[in-house]
Structures are given as structure tokens and as C-alpha cells.
Design a protein around this motif. Structure first.
Motif, PDB file in Angstrom:
ATOM      1  N   PHE A   1      18.963   3.721  17.629  1.00 37.21           N
ATOM      2  CA  PHE A   1      19.011   4.250  16.256  1.00 37.21           C
ATOM      3  C   PHE A   1      20.370   4.888  15.972  1.00 37.21           C
ATOM      4  CE2 PHE A   1      16.715   7.260  19.066  1.00 37.21           C
ATOM      5  CZ  PHE A   1      17.580   8.348  19.053  1.00 37.21           C
ATOM      6  N   TYR A   2      20.635   5.060  14.665  1.00 37.78           N
ATOM      7  CA  TYR A   2      21.741   5.895  14.218  1.00 37.78           C
ATOM      8  C   TYR A   2      21.234   7.328  14.100  1.00 37.78           C
ATOM      9  CZ  TYR A   2      24.439   1.744  12.877  1.00 37.78           C
ATOM     10  OH  TYR A   2      25.133   0.561  12.889  1.00 37.78           O
ATOM     11  N   SER A   3      22.098   8.292  14.440  1.00 40.07           N
ATOM     12  CA  SER A   3      21.731   9.701  14.373  1.00 40.07           C
ATOM     13  C   SER A   3      22.822  10.494  13.653  1.00 40.07           C
ATOM     14  CB  SER A   3      21.535  10.266  15.781  1.00 40.07           C
ATOM     15  OG  SER A   3      21.207  11.634  15.734  1.00 40.07           O
ATOM     16  N   PHE A   4      22.390  11.328  12.710  1.00 45.51           N
ATOM     17  CA  PHE A   4      23.285  12.178  11.923  1.00 45.51           C
ATOM     18  C   PHE A   4      22.839  13.619  12.165  1.00 45.51           C
ATOM     19  CE2 PHE A   4      24.446  13.364   7.248  1.00 45.51           C
ATOM     20  CZ  PHE A   4      25.541  14.073   7.688  1.00 45.51           C
ATOM     21  N   GLN A   5      23.634  14.369  12.929  1.00 48.35           N
ATOM     22  CA  GLN A   5      23.250  15.708  13.358  1.00 48.35           C
ATOM     23  C   GLN A   5      24.265  16.749  12.909  1.00 48.35           C
ATOM     24  OE1 GLN A   5      22.561  15.698  17.675  1.00 48.35           O
ATOM     25  NE2 GLN A   5      22.311  13.473  17.585  1.00 48.35           N
ATOM     26  N   ILE A   6      23.755  17.951  12.646  1.00 44.95           N
ATOM     27  CA  ILE A   6      24.620  19.106  12.425  1.00 44.95           C
ATOM     28  C   ILE A   6      24.166  20.212  13.373  1.00 44.95           C
ATOM     29  CG2 ILE A   6      25.093  18.518  10.027  1.00 44.95           C
ATOM     30  CD1 ILE A   6      23.108  20.702   9.196  1.00 44.95           C
TER      31      ILE A   6
ATOM     32  N   LEU B   1      13.376  12.306  12.462  1.00 45.13           N
ATOM     33  CA  LEU B   1      13.920  13.652  12.505  1.00 45.13           C
ATOM     34  C   LEU B   1      14.205  13.998  13.963  1.00 45.13           C
ATOM     35  CD1 LEU B   1      11.219  15.297  10.211  1.00 45.13           C
ATOM     36  CD2 LEU B   1      13.472  14.458   9.489  1.00 45.13           C
ATOM     37  N   MET B   2      15.232  14.802  14.194  1.00 40.55           N
ATOM     38  CA  MET B   2      15.635  15.132  15.563  1.00 40.55           C
ATOM     39  C   MET B   2      15.989  16.602  15.673  1.00 40.55           C
ATOM     40  SD  MET B   2      18.970  13.744  17.700  1.00 40.55           S
ATOM     41  CE  MET B   2      18.214  12.269  18.362  1.00 40.55           C
ATOM     42  N   VAL B   3      15.615  17.205  16.819  1.00 45.23           N
ATOM     43  CA  VAL B   3      16.071  18.547  17.184  1.00 45.23           C
ATOM     44  C   VAL B   3      16.523  18.494  18.641  1.00 45.23           C
ATOM     45  CG1 VAL B   3      15.428  20.956  17.529  1.00 45.23           C
ATOM     46  CG2 VAL B   3      14.564  19.724  15.523  1.00 45.23           C
TER      47      VAL B   3
ATOM     48  N   GLY C   1      16.238  30.449  16.745  1.00 44.15           N
ATOM     49  CA  GLY C   1      16.943  29.897  17.890  1.00 44.15           C
ATOM     50  C   GLY C   1      18.434  30.115  17.816  1.00 44.15           C
ATOM     51  N   PRO C   2      19.145  29.744  18.879  1.00 44.87           N
ATOM     52  CA  PRO C   2      20.598  29.899  18.912  1.00 44.87           C
ATOM     53  C   PRO C   2      21.274  28.939  17.940  1.00 44.87           C
ATOM     54  CG  PRO C   2      19.867  28.592  20.766  1.00 44.87           C
ATOM     55  CD  PRO C   2      18.624  29.089  20.098  1.00 44.87           C
ATOM     56  N   ASN C   3      22.444  29.321  17.454  1.00 46.14           N
ATOM     57  CA  ASN C   3      23.199  28.444  16.552  1.00 46.14           C
ATOM     58  C   ASN C   3      23.856  27.288  17.286  1.00 46.14           C
ATOM     59  OD1 ASN C   3      22.545  29.938  14.277  1.00 46.14           O
ATOM     60  ND2 ASN C   3      24.356  31.253  14.441  1.00 46.14           N
ATOM     61  N   ASN C   4      23.987  27.401  18.596  1.00 48.77           N
ATOM     62  CA  ASN C   4      24.496  26.289  19.405  1.00 48.77           C
ATOM     63  C   ASN C   4      23.340  25.311  19.621  1.00 48.77           C
ATOM     64  OD1 ASN C   4      26.089  24.670  21.059  1.00 48.77           O
ATOM     65  ND2 ASN C   4      25.559  25.843  22.894  1.00 48.77           N
ATOM     66  N   ASN C   5      23.129  24.456  18.644  1.00 53.91           N
ATOM     67  CA  ASN C   5      21.979  23.549  18.637  1.00 53.91           C
ATOM     68  C   ASN C   5      22.382  22.254  17.962  1.00 53.91           C
ATOM     69  OD1 ASN C   5      21.905  23.909  15.801  1.00 53.91           O
ATOM     70  ND2 ASN C   5      20.513  25.645  15.976  1.00 53.91           N
ATOM     71  N   ALA C   6      21.416  21.400  17.713  1.00 47.99           N
ATOM     72  CA  ALA C   6      21.671  20.176  16.949  1.00 47.99           C
ATOM     73  C   ALA C   6      20.369  19.758  16.283  1.00 47.99           C
ATOM     74  CB  ALA C   6      22.179  19.060  17.859  1.00 47.99           C
ATOM     75  N   TYR C   7      20.484  19.338  15.032  1.00 51.21           N
ATOM     76  CA  TYR C   7      19.307  18.849  14.321  1.00 51.21           C
ATOM     77  C   TYR C   7      19.749  17.931  13.194  1.00 51.21           C
ATOM     78  CZ  TYR C   7      20.410  22.691  11.017  1.00 51.21           C
ATOM     79  OH  TYR C   7      21.025  23.537  10.131  1.00 51.21           O
TER      80      TYR C   7
ATOM     81  N   TRP D   1      27.800  15.758  14.202  1.00 51.03           N
ATOM     82  CA  TRP D   1      27.869  14.640  15.145  1.00 51.03           C
ATOM     83  C   TRP D   1      27.218  13.422  14.489  1.00 51.03           C
ATOM     84  CZ3 TRP D   1      25.116  10.921  17.707  1.00 51.03           C
ATOM     85  CH2 TRP D   1      25.709  10.335  18.838  1.00 51.03           C
ATOM     86  N   ILE D   2      27.955  12.315  14.459  1.00 44.59           N
ATOM     87  CA  ILE D   2      27.461  11.073  13.852  1.00 44.59           C
ATOM     88  C   ILE D   2      27.646   9.960  14.860  1.00 44.59           C
ATOM     89  CG2 ILE D   2      27.765   9.410  11.982  1.00 44.59           C
ATOM     90  CD1 ILE D   2      28.979  11.743  10.322  1.00 44.59           C
TER      91      ILE D   2
END
Length: 213
Positions: free
Chosen positions: A106-111, A186-188, A87-93, A118-119
Motif C-alpha cells: 500500500f501507499y502510506s501518508f503519515q504525519i 488508517l495507521m498508527v 501519547g508522545p509527539n514522537n509518533n506517526a499516524y 512521511w510519504i
């Protein structure tokens, strides 16, 4: 003598029970078996445990999707390994913690695959705007392995004190008391282009170091 011995045994038993009830929590998920994590298979999202990972793909162009484990934790050191596969690098997970499944809080910790963090916290699953709690929104970090690579995300949570790490390097800390306990997840996310595939492995919760308790 027997009465004294009985009293000692009762004391030891009570102490053991109290220690078990109040002791530090721990958890390990290697995804070698299906377990309790929610799975999904639709046109927009495919999330399944297979080949020793949680394989998570979001095909829709603009969608946030997450899964949870059905657990309940408060404090500790949460960590997970996340590998962008396609997938594209412009994403979040990333990971979720202290999830209230009933209200989608919830709290979410994404890169992201292009090196950003993003926190923040979600309320009502993001029906109201997700709110960052570290910096103003996304911020760049040189410690992220960009592109199709593996990153380790960790959170040290002690009450309202939260410290965030990528690949064992601190990327932010905050004091926030919005959520005190809950599930893990887990999040995408896709941010305009679909087909983001991330594989997650080794989700652990370790007790806080003794100095923090």
C-alpha cells in the motif's frame, strides 16, 4: 416512429449503464456506525468505532498497526481528519490508500505529532523496508498542527500522479506507478514509546475535478 423511439430509448439506457460503470467513485465514512472497518482489541492495539470516530490506540513501544475498510478504489481525492488525543509527539499516524490486503502492499501518508511528514510505500506490510517516495525519509512541515490537535490529510490520486496535502496545503507530489487501486485504511505507529491514541473521522473519497478527467 415506434422503431425510432425504441432505438433512442435503447441508446439512452446503454449510455446510462456505461456512465454508471465508468463514472467517478465516491465514498463517505463518518464512523457513526460500526460499518466494515476492521476492529481490534488486544494488549498492544485497540481500534474501535465509537462516539462517531475510529478510536485507534497503540500501546506497544515499537509497533505499526493499521486497519482497512474493505473497499476498492483507484483515482480520486482521498481525505481524513486525524486528531492526536494522547501519547508522545514522537509518533506517526495517517492514511493508507490503494491497499492490497492479500500481500500487505500500500501507499502510506503519515504525519507526526512533532511536525514531520512521511510519504511512501509499504510492501509485504513493511517486512522489506518501507520506501519513501517523497524526499529521503521524514521531513518537517510547518502546516502540521502539532501535539494533541486535529489535522486533515488529503491525497489527490490520478493514475500514477499523486499530490499530498496537510490542512489543504501541499506537502509533496510524485509520479509513482507501483499500485493502481485497492482498499483504504488508517495507521498508527509508535516510535519507541507506546500509548499513542489517535481518533479518525470523516474519511471521504471525492471525484477528481472535471479538468483532471
Amino acid at each position: 416512429m415506434r422503431k425510432k423511439l425504441a432505438s433512442v430509448l435503447v441508446f439512452l439506457l446503454v449510455t446510462a449503464v456505461l456512465t454508471a460503470c465508468t463514472g467517478p467513485q465516491s465514498y463517505t465514512e463518518t464512523f457513526d456506525a460500526p460499518g466494515t472497518w476492521r476492529v481490534e482489541s488486544s494488549g498492544d492495539v485497540v481500534g474501535e468505532v465509537r462516539d462517531g470516530v475510529f478510536d485507534f490506540t497503540v500501546n506497544a513501544d515499537e509497533l505499526t498497526s493499521w486497519t482497512t475498510a474493505g473497499e476498492d478504489f483507484s483515482d480520486g481525492i482521498f481525505s481524513v481528519e486525524a486528531t492526536q488525543v494522547a501519547g508522545p509527539n514522537n509518533n506517526a499516524y495517517g492514511m493508507l490508500f490503494r491497499v492490497d490486503d492479500e500481500n500487505d502492499n500500500f501507499y502510506s501518508f503519515q504525519i507526526s505529532g512533532d511536525g514531520y511528514v512521511w510519504i511512501g510505500r509499504y510492501q509485504d506490510g513493511g517486512a522489506t523496508e518501507a520506501e519513501p517516495i517523497v524526499n529521503d525519509w521524514w521531513f518537517e512541515s510547518p502546516v502540521i498542527n502539532q501535539g494533541n490537535a486535529t489535522n486533515k490529510l488529503s491525497v489527490q490520486a490520478e493514475g500514477q500522479n499523486l499530490i499530498f496535502f496537510v490542512n489543504d496545503q501541499e506537502v509533496g507530489r510524485v509520479t509513482d506507478d507501483a499500485f493502481s487501486s485497492g482498499d483504504i485504511g488508517l495507521m498508527v505507529r509508535t516510535l519507541g514509546v507506546g500509548g499513542v491514541q489517535v481518533q479518525f473521522d470523516n474519511f471521504n473519497l471525492d471525484p477528481l475535478p472535471l479538468i483532471h478527467r
